[in-house]
Design a protein around this motif. Sequence first.
Motif, PDB file in Angstrom:
ATOM      1  N   UNK A 393       0.827  -1.219   0.000  1.00  0.00           N
ATOM      2  CA  UNK A 393       0.000   0.000   0.000  1.00  0.00           C
ATOM      3  C   UNK A 393       0.855   1.260   0.000  1.00  0.00           C
ATOM      4  N   UNK A 394       0.184   2.389  -0.231  1.00  0.00           N
ATOM      5  CA  UNK A 394       0.862   3.676  -0.200  1.00  0.00           C
ATOM      6  C   UNK A 394       1.009   4.235   1.200  1.00  0.00           C
ATOM      7  N   UNK A 395       0.104   3.871   2.116  1.00  0.00           N
ATOM      8  CA  UNK A 395       0.198   4.324   3.500  1.00  0.00           C
ATOM      9  C   UNK A 395       0.158   3.095   4.407  1.00  0.00           C
ATOM     10  N   UNK A 396       1.326   2.476   4.654  1.00  0.00           N
ATOM     11  CA  UNK A 396       1.352   1.216   5.414  1.00  0.00           C
ATOM     12  C   UNK A 396       1.005   1.372   6.891  1.00  0.00           C
ATOM     13  N   UNK A 397       0.892   2.611   7.380  1.00  0.00           N
ATOM     14  CA  UNK A 397       0.492   2.794   8.775  1.00  0.00           C
ATOM     15  C   UNK A 397      -0.990   2.501   8.981  1.00  0.00           C
ATOM     16  N   UNK A 398      -1.745   2.392   7.891  1.00  0.00           N
ATOM     17  CA  UNK A 398      -3.167   2.074   7.979  1.00  0.00           C
ATOM     18  C   UNK A 398      -3.348   0.618   8.384  1.00  0.00           C
ATOM     19  N   UNK A 674     -11.134   6.364   2.213  1.00  0.00           N
ATOM     20  CA  UNK A 674     -10.517   7.653   1.904  1.00  0.00           C
ATOM     21  C   UNK A 674     -10.605   8.644   3.074  1.00  0.00           C
ATOM     22  N   UNK A 675     -11.696   8.608   3.838  1.00  0.00           N
ATOM     23  CA  UNK A 675     -11.758   9.508   4.997  1.00  0.00           C
ATOM     24  C   UNK A 675     -10.695   9.110   6.020  1.00  0.00           C
ATOM     25  N   UNK A 676     -10.522   7.821   6.226  1.00  0.00           N
ATOM     26  CA  UNK A 676      -9.455   7.373   7.134  1.00  0.00           C
ATOM     27  C   UNK A 676      -8.094   7.807   6.613  1.00  0.00           C
ATOM     28  N   UNK A 677      -7.883   7.672   5.303  1.00  0.00           N
ATOM     29  CA  UNK A 677      -6.600   8.084   4.719  1.00  0.00           C
ATOM     30  C   UNK A 677      -6.368   9.585   4.898  1.00  0.00           C
ATOM     31  N   UNK A 678      -7.417  10.385   4.739  1.00  0.00           N
ATOM     32  CA  UNK A 678      -7.290  11.836   4.918  1.00  0.00           C
ATOM     33  C   UNK A 678      -6.891  12.160   6.357  1.00  0.00           C
ATOM     34  N   UNK A 679      -7.547  11.493   7.317  1.00  0.00           N
ATOM     35  CA  UNK A 679      -7.252  11.764   8.727  1.00  0.00           C
ATOM     36  C   UNK A 679      -5.807  11.387   9.054  1.00  0.00           C
ATOM     37  N   UNK A 680      -5.328  10.257   8.520  1.00  0.00           N
ATOM     38  CA  UNK A 680      -3.965   9.812   8.823  1.00  0.00           C
ATOM     39  C   UNK A 680      -2.911  10.672   8.140  1.00  0.00           C
ATOM     40  N   UNK A 681      -3.254  11.328   7.035  1.00  0.00           N
ATOM     41  CA  UNK A 681      -2.274  12.118   6.289  1.00  0.00           C
ATOM     42  C   UNK A 681      -2.384  13.610   6.580  1.00  0.00           C
ATOM     43  N   UNK A 682      -2.970  13.966   7.724  1.00  0.00           N
ATOM     44  CA  UNK A 682      -3.046  15.382   8.089  1.00  0.00           C
ATOM     45  C   UNK A 682      -1.654  15.983   8.218  1.00  0.00           C
ATOM     46  N   UNK A 695      -3.235   4.247  -4.693  1.00  0.00           N
ATOM     47  CA  UNK A 695      -2.632   2.934  -4.483  1.00  0.00           C
ATOM     48  C   UNK A 695      -3.354   2.185  -3.359  1.00  0.00           C
ATOM     49  N   UNK A 696      -3.716   2.885  -2.302  1.00  0.00           N
ATOM     50  CA  UNK A 696      -4.441   2.249  -1.199  1.00  0.00           C
ATOM     51  C   UNK A 696      -5.793   1.715  -1.665  1.00  0.00           C
ATOM     52  N   UNK A 699      -5.371  -1.452  -3.678  1.00  0.00           N
ATOM     53  CA  UNK A 699      -5.087  -2.621  -2.835  1.00  0.00           C
ATOM     54  C   UNK A 699      -6.365  -3.145  -2.185  1.00  0.00           C
ATOM     55  N   UNK A 700      -7.184  -2.243  -1.648  1.00  0.00           N
ATOM     56  CA  UNK A 700      -8.425  -2.661  -1.001  1.00  0.00           C
ATOM     57  C   UNK A 700      -9.358  -3.314  -2.024  1.00  0.00           C
ATOM     58  N   UNK A 701      -9.412  -2.752  -3.228  1.00  0.00           N
ATOM     59  CA  UNK A 701     -10.298  -3.303  -4.268  1.00  0.00           C
ATOM     60  C   UNK A 701      -9.864  -4.695  -4.684  1.00  0.00           C
ATOM     61  N   UNK A 702      -8.561  -4.913  -4.894  1.00  0.00           N
ATOM     62  CA  UNK A 702      -8.086  -6.231  -5.309  1.00  0.00           C
ATOM     63  C   UNK A 702      -8.236  -7.260  -4.187  1.00  0.00           C
TER      64      UNK A 702
END
Length: 854
Positions: A393-398, A674-682, A695-696, A699-702
Amino acid sequence: RWIKFEEKVEDGGERWSAPHVPALPLHSLFQLRTCLQKGTMLLDLDATSFKEIIDKALSGQPEEAELQPALRERLAALLLLQPQHQPTKSLLQLLAELGLSPCRGRKPGCPTRLAPAASSPGQYPRWQSEPRTQISKTPLKEQLRNRFKKKVLPGAEAAHVAVGEVEFLEKPFAAFIRLRHGVSLGSLAEVPLPSRFLFILLGPPKVKAYHEVGRAMATLLTDELFQRVARQAEHREDLITGIEAFLDELIVLPPGKWDPGTRIPPPSRLPSPRRRTAVDPLDQQPHGNGDMTAAGDRASAGHPSSGEELERTGRLFGGLLRDIRRKAPWYGSDFSDALHPQCLSAVLYIYLATVTNAITFGGMLGDATANMQGVLESFLGTAFAGFIFCLFSGQPLTILSSTGPVLVFERLLFSFSQDHSLDYLEFRLWIGLWVAFFGVVLVATEASHLVRYFTRFTEEGFCALISLIFIYDSLKKMLSLADAFPINWQYRLDNVTSYSCTCNLRRLFNPILTCLTRLHRPPLPSIQEWHVAALAPGHLAGLSRTQCLDRGGHLLGTSCQYVPDVTLISFLLFGGTFLFCTALKCFRSSRYFPVGVRKLVSDFAVILAILASCTVDAVLGLETPKLLVPSELKPTNPARGWMIFPFGANPWWVCLVSAVPAVLVTILIFMDQQITAVILNRREYKLQKGAGFHLDLLCVSLLMVVTSVTGLPWYVSATVISLAHMESLRKESATSAPGEHPEFLGIREQRLTGLAVFILMGVSIFMAPVLKHIPMPVLYGVFLHMGVTALNSIQLMDRVRLLLMPAKHQPDLAYLRHVPLRRVHLFTVIQLLCLALLWVLKSTMAAIIFPVMV
């Protein structure tokens, strides 16, 4: 001494005071300006020793103030004496010296230690007759071993301010020296640091203001703007101009309105020096509702909307390719950056949270789908999906996990399948395939750029909803314990003698006895004897409750319904774990123990709390509900296999009809992810490696394809657990000045903690003998802690508190200076109403339109 804030030697000369904001008499600054106007001024002096500096300073006086040769020699001898430092001692040193010192307090004959220091004004003692050594050209052992050096930031320099009263001078002598290069001046400073600035002020005893003038000079030298002026000054007038600019910014506190003896503590954060410059364009910008100050950088809604992560390229998969190019150079460091003890604590913390979440949602999925998906499927799916996501993924902290909205959809889908005689798993497979297709289309068309239109309103509403779900579920699970382990309301201590419980097997033996009596009349006495013996207390005493019921008997007695107060101890473990987690997390900002110990305890707070609660549970020995982990690799429902075939029990048209519910699931997955991604990338998290929204989502779709084909639960970003993951990886500056809070440096961005968590998830099936000793109330306490922490991280909670505060007690928040209070309250009330509407929707059959409402 000064390092950003002032410290004084307390009376008795035994300890330094707490750091505080220096308060200066205004007159001392005017006298300092006079000293700089009339005294010696040496700029860019080339010297390599303190003796050379003193010789040039004494010989470089103006003609009208030139000293006699004899006075010059006496001044040089005085200034070259070794100053008496006040060392910074550890607690063990102080305890060791307690009782050993022949002089305590301020007895006659005991010298009082005064304080020259690094980055500080040094106070030289008055001219004394006792012999003293001269300043050494090399640092002393005491300087090299001084513990105070740990508090000095890397690259710092020392400035020396020497002030004092000397009886042989008739008029003051003042000198300001700036060296061309930073030079180590031997044993002059408290700790060995290069020095660039020196200020000397000596004069006759009849003038009493020398000490305050020295403090004014030291305060000026610790001011970043004046430092800049002092480094660049070419003439005496430049320094005077710097003092004038400093005076222009002063705010005078009138006498009688405050206590000058009160030491003002350092602020929680300092304003940027750029804000103080008149030409700074930031000062000309209007302050809006999003102004970030001490009111809460943590509440910032800033996300990388202005960055290139969310810019459209206009090409198919253009955003995805850009994400891959952005993240590829960091891939190696994503593993090397994880080599830190803090990552170990994060792994254990998030692992236990993820295990609890998998068991909780797995149990609810099993109830909702007749065990078509259960705890084992939840474990395997979480381990597989999370591992693959963290790897690519693009944000592995998720952190991926099952979420409430997905659970609601699964329940509705299963009910629909049952009502219309459809195969649930096959129907679900086609929905998953359509969702994956729609997800890839969204990635190809760069639909993630819509994230830039998410506002604070949406982010806070969604984060608050997920946090409240965590809090609600943990409390609901605890309250349900009262049903499984009822509280003994009827128990009375005085009736303890009448309490008993026996196993009654009469119902079992009476029919047998009657039958044998009719068939075999002569042996009746022996059979009766056997019957009586079977019912004798001695023979039944060893039967447990389970054995009695298994043999067809039943329990008789007044204490048969008695159970220990498991509910009470469970609530104590639940509340104790939550409070212990919170207290240990706050230990980082405590005043006790060295900073290294505080950081270590804070990093491992959750693990320490879980271990402490498990120890209490083991010592008490009560049968509290424990963590149950499946120990066999077989489907929860034996009627299903590990692979779901697309064509079988359902009609052919189901594959087409599945596209309709798939649209709703796609909206749900997109919004949740995407809302979770926005919150984590503040911006407030100061992430350096960039985001990967496209990219995230890919990954979730596949992963939807794999989990649908294998009949495993669907997974999406878990907001609360991901936020807890981020918080457990916070980096702070290792060195901070006394009185200054450690600076937040960002998040330890890496992939290894997530990978380790999901590897442990997969291994958990073989760790059942160990995990079965962890009480569930303890893990529910961790759930509560995560929900409360996430809820407190949003600005909405600050504004909710404002609703309950009278105006005079409200904190000085930034937005309250620029937005009328009634507008703030109106905004908060609307946000709360929308949050309540989302909660109602989530709790009813209308939950299918939940993502649309978000």
